[in-house]
Design a protein around this motif. Structure first.
Motif, mmCIF file in Angstrom:
data_model
loop_
_atom_site.group_PDB
_atom_site.id
_atom_site.type_symbol
_atom_site.label_atom_id
_atom_site.label_comp_id
_atom_site.label_asym_id
_atom_site.label_seq_id
_atom_site.Cartn_x
_atom_site.Cartn_y
_atom_site.Cartn_z
ATOM 1 N N ASP A 155 8.373 9.440 4.587
ATOM 2 C CA ASP A 155 9.793 9.750 4.697
ATOM 3 C C ASP A 155 10.582 8.796 3.792
ATOM 4 O O ASP A 155 10.935 7.682 4.188
ATOM 5 N N ILE A 156 10.856 9.237 2.568
ATOM 6 C CA ILE A 156 11.485 8.338 1.596
ATOM 7 C C ILE A 156 12.924 7.992 1.956
ATOM 8 O O ILE A 156 13.470 6.998 1.475
ATOM 9 N N ALA A 157 13.564 8.797 2.809
ATOM 10 C CA ALA A 157 14.947 8.523 3.193
ATOM 11 C C ALA A 157 15.046 7.437 4.256
ATOM 12 O O ALA A 157 16.093 6.797 4.391
ATOM 13 N N ARG A 158 13.965 7.184 4.978
ATOM 14 C CA ARG A 158 14.047 6.286 6.128
ATOM 15 C C ARG A 158 13.067 5.118 6.076
ATOM 16 O O ARG A 158 13.228 4.151 6.819
ATOM 17 N N LEU A 159 12.053 5.192 5.238
ATOM 18 C CA LEU A 159 11.090 4.100 5.149
ATOM 19 C C LEU A 159 11.560 3.040 4.155
ATOM 20 O O LEU A 159 12.312 3.329 3.227
ATOM 21 N N ASP A 160 11.096 1.828 4.345
ATOM 22 C CA ASP A 160 11.406 0.736 3.426
ATOM 23 C C ASP A 160 10.843 1.054 2.041
ATOM 24 O O ASP A 160 9.756 1.624 1.918
ATOM 25 N N PRO A 161 11.562 0.694 0.984
ATOM 26 C CA PRO A 161 11.047 0.940 -0.376
ATOM 27 C C PRO A 161 9.668 0.331 -0.632
ATOM 28 O O PRO A 161 8.899 0.854 -1.446
ATOM 29 N N VAL A 162 9.338 -0.748 0.076
ATOM 30 C CA VAL A 162 7.999 -1.327 -0.083
ATOM 31 C C VAL A 162 6.930 -0.331 0.341
ATOM 32 O O VAL A 162 5.875 -0.207 -0.305
ATOM 33 N N ALA A 163 7.182 0.400 1.424
ATOM 34 C CA ALA A 163 6.208 1.394 1.891
ATOM 35 C C ALA A 163 6.026 2.503 0.871
ATOM 36 O O ALA A 163 4.905 3.003 0.676
ATOM 37 N N ILE A 164 7.106 2.906 0.205
ATOM 38 C CA ILE A 164 7.002 3.964 -0.798
ATOM 39 C C ILE A 164 6.245 3.448 -2.017
ATOM 40 O O ILE A 164 5.394 4.163 -2.583
ATOM 41 N N ALA A 165 6.512 2.224 -2.427
ATOM 42 C CA ALA A 165 5.761 1.643 -3.544
ATOM 43 C C ALA A 165 4.280 1.535 -3.197
ATOM 44 O O ALA A 165 3.406 1.835 -4.029
ATOM 45 N N ASP A 166 3.989 1.131 -1.966
ATOM 46 C CA ASP A 166 2.590 1.037 -1.546
ATOM 47 C C ASP A 166 1.922 2.408 -1.492
ATOM 48 O O ASP A 166 0.712 2.527 -1.741
ATOM 49 N N ALA A 167 2.687 3.447 -1.170
ATOM 50 C CA ALA A 167 2.123 4.797 -1.151
ATOM 51 C C ALA A 167 1.605 5.189 -2.530
ATOM 52 O O ALA A 167 0.568 5.854 -2.661
ATOM 53 N N HIS A 168 2.328 4.803 -3.570
ATOM 54 C CA HIS A 168 1.861 5.076 -4.935
ATOM 55 C C HIS A 168 0.576 4.317 -5.248
ATOM 56 O O HIS A 168 -0.245 4.784 -6.040
ATOM 57 N N ALA A 169 0.398 3.149 -4.625
ATOM 58 C CA ALA A 169 -0.795 2.345 -4.890
ATOM 59 C C ALA A 169 -2.001 2.803 -4.080
ATOM 60 O O ALA A 169 -3.140 2.581 -4.495
ATOM 61 N N THR A 170 -1.772 3.453 -2.943
ATOM 62 C CA THR A 170 -2.880 3.833 -2.068
ATOM 63 C C THR A 170 -3.277 5.300 -2.194
ATOM 64 O O THR A 170 -4.267 5.712 -1.593
ATOM 65 N N ARG A 181 1.615 14.860 -9.375
ATOM 66 C CA ARG A 181 1.161 14.116 -10.542
ATOM 67 C C ARG A 181 0.215 13.009 -10.100
ATOM 68 O O ARG A 181 0.240 12.576 -8.936
ATOM 69 N N ALA A 182 -0.600 12.556 -11.029
ATOM 70 C CA ALA A 182 -1.442 11.391 -10.777
ATOM 71 C C ALA A 182 -0.557 10.153 -10.663
ATOM 72 O O ALA A 182 0.419 10.001 -11.400
ATOM 73 N N SER A 183 -0.877 9.281 -9.721
ATOM 74 C CA SER A 183 -0.098 8.053 -9.551
ATOM 75 C C SER A 183 -0.494 7.041 -10.620
ATOM 76 O O SER A 183 -1.664 6.654 -10.722
ATOM 77 N N ALA A 184 0.489 6.589 -11.372
ATOM 78 C CA ALA A 184 0.233 5.574 -12.399
ATOM 79 C C ALA A 184 -0.016 4.201 -11.780
ATOM 80 O O ALA A 184 -0.502 3.290 -12.461
ATOM 81 N N ASP A 185 0.311 4.035 -10.489
ATOM 82 C CA ASP A 185 0.190 2.736 -9.833
ATOM 83 C C ASP A 185 -0.973 2.675 -8.850
ATOM 84 O O ASP A 185 -1.052 1.745 -8.040
ATOM 85 N N TYR A 186 -1.868 3.655 -8.915
ATOM 86 C CA TYR A 186 -2.968 3.720 -7.953
ATOM 87 C C TYR A 186 -3.859 2.487 -8.057
ATOM 88 O O TYR A 186 -4.446 2.209 -9.107
ATOM 89 N N HIS A 189 -7.635 -1.255 -4.036
ATOM 90 C CA HIS A 189 -8.246 -2.563 -3.787
ATOM 91 C C HIS A 189 -7.195 -3.677 -3.846
ATOM 92 O O HIS A 189 -7.319 -4.686 -3.135
ATOM 93 N N ARG A 190 -6.178 -3.500 -4.661
ATOM 94 C CA ARG A 190 -5.093 -4.487 -4.700
ATOM 95 C C ARG A 190 -4.360 -4.540 -3.371
ATOM 96 O O ARG A 190 -4.021 -5.627 -2.870
ATOM 97 N N ILE A 191 -4.098 -3.374 -2.782
ATOM 98 C CA ILE A 191 -3.398 -3.338 -1.493
ATOM 99 C C ILE A 191 -4.247 -3.988 -0.407
ATOM 100 O O ILE A 191 -3.743 -4.762 0.424
ATOM 101 N N ILE A 192 -5.555 -3.699 -0.392
ATOM 102 C CA ILE A 192 -6.436 -4.328 0.597
ATOM 103 C C ILE A 192 -6.364 -5.842 0.473
ATOM 104 O O ILE A 192 -6.259 -6.564 1.471
ATOM 105 N N SER A 193 -6.380 -6.335 -0.753
ATOM 106 C CA SER A 193 -6.324 -7.776 -0.993
ATOM 107 C C SER A 193 -4.948 -8.353 -0.696
ATOM 108 O O SER A 193 -4.823 -9.405 -0.044
#
Length: 326
Positions: A155-170, A181-186, A189-193
């Motif tokens: 929910d991009i309208a209600r979640l913290d921007p950090v969660a949306i950025a992390d969604a692109h990474a995960t 589209r393919a996520s350019a920030d996927y 392993h970075r998120i796990i760390s």
């Protein structure tokens, strides 16, 4: 897979046909970035119906209000779907992979399955969120090479921007009003760390050191203080089992000894077991019982019993925190 597109009047519609980049393998794990009920339904209902038309088993694990909206939107198609309230089944993110996603996929082994899983919703606490982000990253390891599609709404309208950025990474694929589209920030392993962080120190806690000969004392200590801190008798029993599993793991795999601490925090009893060992398997405690040659069955049980489990592990040792709601 269907995708979202924006009409000239600003509303959303569903587009069918090729959705953009083809998945690199049989496992498909897109993030659906939505704003409002209309976009949510436009991104989820076609996903379910496409699965039903293809003869794929379909499960939906989302918070209760979303379950009701999806059932209403699907009408007669709702009858063939496995429905789960994620706010209960996935309250502890550590049990979602074994208890929700793998449980459904393994029940239909040999067939492609389709799942909607929404583990991150507005209202998740600051303590819960790091475990949620790690969970989303670990899905990619747990299902690599399997014929499974897992759509995760955000929910991009209600979640913290950090969660949306992390969604692109995960998530290797992102769907929004502009398409798929393919996520350019996927970078799972970075998120796990990144979220393998030292856990914040409690304001006040009681402490007990232990070794193999003092395991009965650990159980007594946990039960006594959990009751004094307000945990009900049934939940005290759950905590006793969980703490015993962790302390036994410390004695067998964590250097032979450890420390247990317990305190009350934000309407929960929190119990931490700390030892000198290091967890090297990122999926420890997230595989169904009997499937891992690397151990982790004790943590699996702890994940099933607790409302939240947080872990920090490294060269300096491992701390596992169990949260039990009052």
């Amino acid at each position: 897979m269907s995708r979202l597109s924006e009409r000239s009047d600003g509303a959303m519609k569903v587009l069918s046909g090729p959705p953009g980049p083809a998945p690199a393998g049989p496992f498909v794990h897109p993030a659906l970035l939505y704003s409002g009920d209309e976009e949510y339904l436009a991104g989820t209902v076609p996903f379910i119906r496409e699965g039903r038309r293809a003869g794929e088993p379909v499960a939906v694990a989302v918070p209760r209000p979303r379950l009701d909206a999806l059932r209403d939107a699907l009408g007669d198609d709702a009858g063939g779907v496995r429905w789960m309230d994620m706010s209960e089944a996935g309250r502890n993110p550590g049990r979602i992979i074994p208890g929700v996603l793998r449980a459904f996929a393994d029940r239909h082994a040999g067939r492609r399955v389709r799942i909607i899983g929404e583990p991150i919703w507005p209202g998740r606490s600051a303590a819960e969120y790091p475990a949620c982000a790690q969970h989303e990253a670990l899905i990619n390891l747990a299902f690599e090479g399997r014929g499974v599609s897992i759509l995760c709404p955000y929910d991009i309208a209600r979640l913290d921007p950090v969660a949306i950025a992390d969604a692109h990474a995960t998530h290797p694929v992102v769907i929004d009003r502009h398409g798929e589209r393919a996520s350019a920030d996927y970078a799972p392993h970075r998120i796990i760390s990144d979220y393998n962080r030292p856990l914040p120190e409690p304001a006040e806690a009681v402490r007990l050191g232990f070794d193999l000969g003092r395991l009965p004392r650990v159980r007594d200590f946990a039960c006594h203080w959990a009751g004094r801190l307000g945990l009900g008798p049934g939940r005290v029993g759950d905590l006793e089992v969980a703490v015993n599993e962790l302390a036994a793991n410390s004695c067998l795999h964590g250097g032979g000894s450890g420390t247990v601490r317990i305190w009350r925090e934000d309407g929960q009893v929190v119990c931490e077991v700390r030892d000198a060992g290091t967890i090297t398997d990122p999926l420890a405690g997230r595989r169904p019982a009997g499937m891992s040659p690397h151990g982790g069955r004790g943590i699996l049980m702890v994940n099933q019993l607790a409302d939240l489990v947080r872990v920090h592990t490294g060269d300096g040792g491992t701390a596992v925190r169990i949260y039990m709601r009052l």
